[in-house]
Motif scaffolding. Structure first.
Motif, PDB file in Angstrom:
ATOM      1  N   ALA A 203      -8.035  -8.334  -6.784  1.00  0.00           N
ATOM      2  CA  ALA A 203      -7.195  -8.137  -5.601  1.00  0.00           C
ATOM      3  C   ALA A 203      -6.291  -6.923  -5.791  1.00  0.00           C
ATOM      4  CB  ALA A 203      -6.370  -9.386  -5.338  1.00  0.00           C
ATOM      5  N   LEU A 204      -5.743  -6.786  -7.005  1.00  0.00           N
ATOM      6  CA  LEU A 204      -4.854  -5.659  -7.260  1.00  0.00           C
ATOM      7  C   LEU A 204      -5.638  -4.338  -7.216  1.00  0.00           C
ATOM      8  CD1 LEU A 204      -2.670  -7.112 -10.167  1.00  0.00           C
ATOM      9  CD2 LEU A 204      -1.980  -6.741  -7.794  1.00  0.00           C
ATOM     10  N   ASP A 205      -6.845  -4.365  -7.785  1.00  0.00           N
ATOM     11  CA  ASP A 205      -7.681  -3.164  -7.787  1.00  0.00           C
ATOM     12  C   ASP A 205      -8.049  -2.753  -6.374  1.00  0.00           C
ATOM     13  OD1 ASP A 205      -7.594  -2.983 -10.448  1.00  0.00           O
ATOM     14  OD2 ASP A 205      -9.580  -3.826 -10.840  1.00  0.00           O
ATOM     15  N   LEU A 206      -8.243  -3.746  -5.512  1.00  0.00           N
ATOM     16  CA  LEU A 206      -8.664  -3.445  -4.148  1.00  0.00           C
ATOM     17  C   LEU A 206      -7.477  -3.073  -3.269  1.00  0.00           C
ATOM     18  CD1 LEU A 206     -11.317  -6.250  -3.758  1.00  0.00           C
ATOM     19  CD2 LEU A 206     -11.732  -3.793  -3.874  1.00  0.00           C
ATOM     20  N   GLY A 207      -6.306  -2.923  -3.860  1.00  0.00           N
ATOM     21  CA  GLY A 207      -5.198  -2.365  -3.113  1.00  0.00           C
ATOM     22  C   GLY A 207      -4.141  -3.351  -2.644  1.00  0.00           C
ATOM     23  N   CYS A 208      -4.248  -4.620  -3.072  1.00  0.00           N
ATOM     24  CA  CYS A 208      -3.197  -5.572  -2.726  1.00  0.00           C
ATOM     25  C   CYS A 208      -1.940  -5.236  -3.523  1.00  0.00           C
ATOM     26  CB  CYS A 208      -3.615  -6.995  -3.095  1.00  0.00           C
ATOM     27  SG  CYS A 208      -4.480  -7.867  -1.809  1.00  0.00           S
ATOM     28  N   SER A 209      -0.784  -5.458  -2.922  1.00  0.00           N
ATOM     29  CA  SER A 209       0.438  -5.406  -3.712  1.00  0.00           C
ATOM     30  C   SER A 209       0.522  -6.724  -4.471  1.00  0.00           C
ATOM     31  CB  SER A 209       1.640  -5.232  -2.791  1.00  0.00           C
ATOM     32  OG  SER A 209       1.856  -6.437  -2.088  1.00  0.00           O
ATOM     33  N   PRO A 210       1.319  -6.791  -5.564  1.00  0.00           N
ATOM     34  CA  PRO A 210       1.408  -8.056  -6.297  1.00  0.00           C
ATOM     35  C   PRO A 210       1.797  -9.231  -5.403  1.00  0.00           C
ATOM     36  CG  PRO A 210       2.446  -6.309  -7.552  1.00  0.00           C
ATOM     37  CD  PRO A 210       2.057  -5.712  -6.234  1.00  0.00           C
ATOM     38  N   ILE A 211       2.674  -8.983  -4.409  1.00  0.00           N
ATOM     39  CA  ILE A 211       3.096 -10.082  -3.536  1.00  0.00           C
ATOM     40  C   ILE A 211       1.948 -10.529  -2.642  1.00  0.00           C
ATOM     41  CG2 ILE A 211       4.641 -10.695  -1.639  1.00  0.00           C
ATOM     42  CD1 ILE A 211       6.752  -8.941  -2.985  1.00  0.00           C
ATOM     43  N   GLN A 212       1.198  -9.550  -2.098  1.00  0.00           N
ATOM     44  CA  GLN A 212       0.019  -9.898  -1.289  1.00  0.00           C
ATOM     45  C   GLN A 212      -0.994 -10.655  -2.127  1.00  0.00           C
ATOM     46  OE1 GLN A 212      -0.943  -5.929   0.067  1.00  0.00           O
ATOM     47  NE2 GLN A 212      -0.854  -6.633   2.201  1.00  0.00           N
ATOM     48  N   ALA A 213      -1.204 -10.183  -3.366  1.00  0.00           N
ATOM     49  CA  ALA A 213      -2.171 -10.845  -4.243  1.00  0.00           C
ATOM     50  C   ALA A 213      -1.747 -12.289  -4.490  1.00  0.00           C
ATOM     51  CB  ALA A 213      -2.285 -10.099  -5.570  1.00  0.00           C
ATOM     52  N   PHE A 214      -0.434 -12.510  -4.609  1.00  0.00           N
ATOM     53  CA  PHE A 214       0.041 -13.885  -4.817  1.00  0.00           C
ATOM     54  C   PHE A 214      -0.323 -14.766  -3.630  1.00  0.00           C
ATOM     55  CE2 PHE A 214       3.174 -17.152  -4.002  1.00  0.00           C
ATOM     56  CZ  PHE A 214       3.058 -17.902  -5.148  1.00  0.00           C
TER      57      PHE A 214
END
Lengths: 302, 264
Positions: A203-214
């Motif tokens: 998710a992080l690699d695909l451009g999510c911010s840490p909060i979005q990934a959470f």
């Protein structure tokens, strides 16, 4: 194939089985029976009592005297309905509050460095082993009008009048959240700790911010732990007696308290039994859902 | 959990949560050494409440009853609970298995007021005099289920082929259990016993329903005192109980950790 009767296996099953039949299942049958009886000024304080010496006529006259009067009484007097409603409300709100404090805690535990984790987990479990009664008692000294919280806030000049917390639902919420926090944190921690890290990485690699990934990965995947933890708070909170009795004061109605005073105060055993039957029925649904989920999860893991 | 770092947010939430869990207990311990009779005003250091606690005969009698109940019920519960755990994990299918597992797991979530009332009505119906033994029977029934959970999770996780090897090598089922299975699950059995012991030590509701005249347990005594108002002796008593249980839990976890390391 064994032809001979396996006595060892038989005894191994029969001893705990019989124990539970006698001391767990049979008592519930008696509760149901007494909820159908009438209160009486006798010893034991209910009628009818089964008289087997009269043979068949004793049994039929016993059955014919059973009725639903105690249950009708529960509908008649508003206090019972209000107690159930209030228990539901208090259990629901305190479960949400426990989740609000417990989720960041479990999350922090799961992310803590490996070498701290054993100690931290032990610190979560330790209060669970120390007396429930003592932990509730500790809050009385904190929440009273002349208690430590009010003294502290007043000496800081934040409030002028002591806050009325004890003997209100707020104190009950605090008590339940405090007592049941470990029940929610432990299953939630177990779920979060097992979470597949590569998914978050993706998710992080695909451009999510840490909060979005959470919110898009971690939280949905932790839902089984959230639900299990919430049930473990909600179910016992529904029938709680000690917390509403010591912290909630006389105005906070909860069903466990009503059952207690019906039994010890009014000595009305049939009505107390009827209250227990209704409480049990209202808990059967969440308990069954909970056990189903646990089984499904066990199968998924196997 | 190591893709994202352990950050400030995590640290803060842990600090807040642990303060919430431990501050009330620490305050309780602190005020047990308070010289003032007022439980919430500090009046200097003193150990006088501990002295008066040990001179209070009511508390000492109740403590003795509680200890006897906890020792006997925890031991009975450990035997029955271990048997139930073996039944659930090792004997396969039998008639009434579903009922059996239902009865093992339901007491864990059953509200105590219901269990207490139900057991009391049973004791009245069979004409058993209420007192020390009825509390012990009630606690055994409740705590055996906790023992079963602890022991069966250990039984599930260890290698069955060890037991099978013992049987192949000519052990009877009984001696295979005592020579192979028991040593491996012993830490779990000890943990189960300790859990049963502390649960029994702690129980107020079920003991109140099932006790009779002359068999008041410590939690019942504490409860009746607390209802009368705060009392510094209760703080002292609570501190001693917390200390006792903490030491017990720490020793138990050290023992089980060492046992695990030896088994691996």
């Amino acid at each position: 194939m064994q032809r001979q009767f396996d006595w060892g296996r038989f005894l191994l099953i029969a001893i705990p089985f019989l124990w539970l039949l006698i001391f767990f299942l049979l008592p519930f049958a008696i509760v149901v029976k007494i909820s159908l009886s009438d209160a009486a000024n006798a010893l034991p304080p209910y009628i009818p009592t089964l008289n087997l010496s009269e043979g068949w006529s004793g049994i039929t006259s016993f059955i014919s005297q059973l009725d639903l009067e105690s249950f009708a009484w529960l509908l008649d007097d508003k206090i019972y309905f209000l107690s159930y409603l209030n228990s539901l409300k208090i259990a629901f709100i305190s479960t949400l509050l426990t989740l609000l404090i417990g989720y960041p805690m479990a999350y922090g535990l799961a992310k803590a460095p490996q070498r701290w984790r054993t100690v931290l987990l032990m610190l979560v479990i330790l209060p669970f082993w120390t007396s429930f009664l003592i932990r509730v008692y500790a809050w009385i000294g904190i929440l009273k009008p002349e208690g430590l919280l009010n003294m502290g806030l007043m000496s800081l000049g934040l409030i002028e009048q002591p806050l009325a917390i004890i003997n209100t639902p707020t104190a009950v919420y605090i008590g339940i959240v405090y007592s049941y926090l470990p029940f929610l944190v432990l299953p939630l921690y177990a779920t979060l700790e097992k979470l597949d890290q590569t998914l978050i990485e993706a998710a992080l690699d695909l451009g999510c911010s840490p909060i979005q990934a959470f919110w898009k990965v971690t939280f949905p995947l932790s839902l089984p732990g959230v639900v299990a933890g919430c049930f473990l708070v909600f179910i016992p909170a529904m029938g709680e007696f000690v917390i509403p009795d010591l912290l909630g004061g006389s105005d906070t109605l909860m069903i466990g308290k009503t059952l207690w005073s019906e039994f010890f105060g009014n000595r009305d055993w049939p009505v107390a039994s009827a209250v227990a039957v209704v409480l049990l029925l209202s808990l059967v649904v969440p308990i069954v859902i909970f056990q189903r989920m646990q089984e499904r999860q066990r199968e998924a893991e196997a | 959990m190591n893709v994202t770092r352990f950050g400030w947010f995590n640290l803060t939430s842990l600090i807040i949560a642990f303060s919430f869990l431990y501050l009330p207990i620490l305050l309780l311990i602190l005020f047990s050494f308070n010289a003032s009779k007022l439980v919430t005003v500090w009046g200097g250091f003193s150990t006088k409440w501990y002295v008066s606690l040990f001179q209070n005969e009511m508390f000492m009698t109740a403590a003795w009853v509680t200890l006897k109940v906890a020792l006997v019920s925890a031991s009975l519960a450990t035997i029955l609970g271990t048997m139930a755990a073996i039944v659930l994990t090792r004997v396969g299918r039998f008639r009434g298995r579903l009922l059996f597992s239902g009865m093992v797991y339901s007491p864990l979530v059953m509200p105590e007021v219901i269990t207490g009332l139900a057991l009391l009505l049973l004791f009245v119906a069979i004409g058993l005099d209420r007192g020390y033994w009825t509390i012990t029977l009630a606690h055994t029934t409740l705590t055996m289920c906790f023992v079963t959970v602890v022991v069966s999770s250990r039984l599930v996780s260890f290698d069955k082929s060890l037991e099978e090897a013992a049987l192949d090598l000519g052990c009877t089922k009984l001696s295979a259990f005592f020579q192979v299975t028991l040593p491996i699950i012993l830490p779990a059995i000890i943990a189960g016993w300790l859990l049963a012991f502390t649960l029994s030590l702690d129980d107020l509701v079920i003991a109140s329903f099932t006790s009779g005249p002359g068999s008041t347990t410590l939690p019942m005594k504490i409860y009746s005192q607390v209802r009368l108002g705060l009392n510094p002796e209760i703080n002292a008593l609570s501190t001693l109980l917390i200390l006792l249980v903490s030491i017990g839990v720490i020793i138990a976890s050290l023992v089980s950790k060492r046992a695990e390391e030896q088994n691996v």
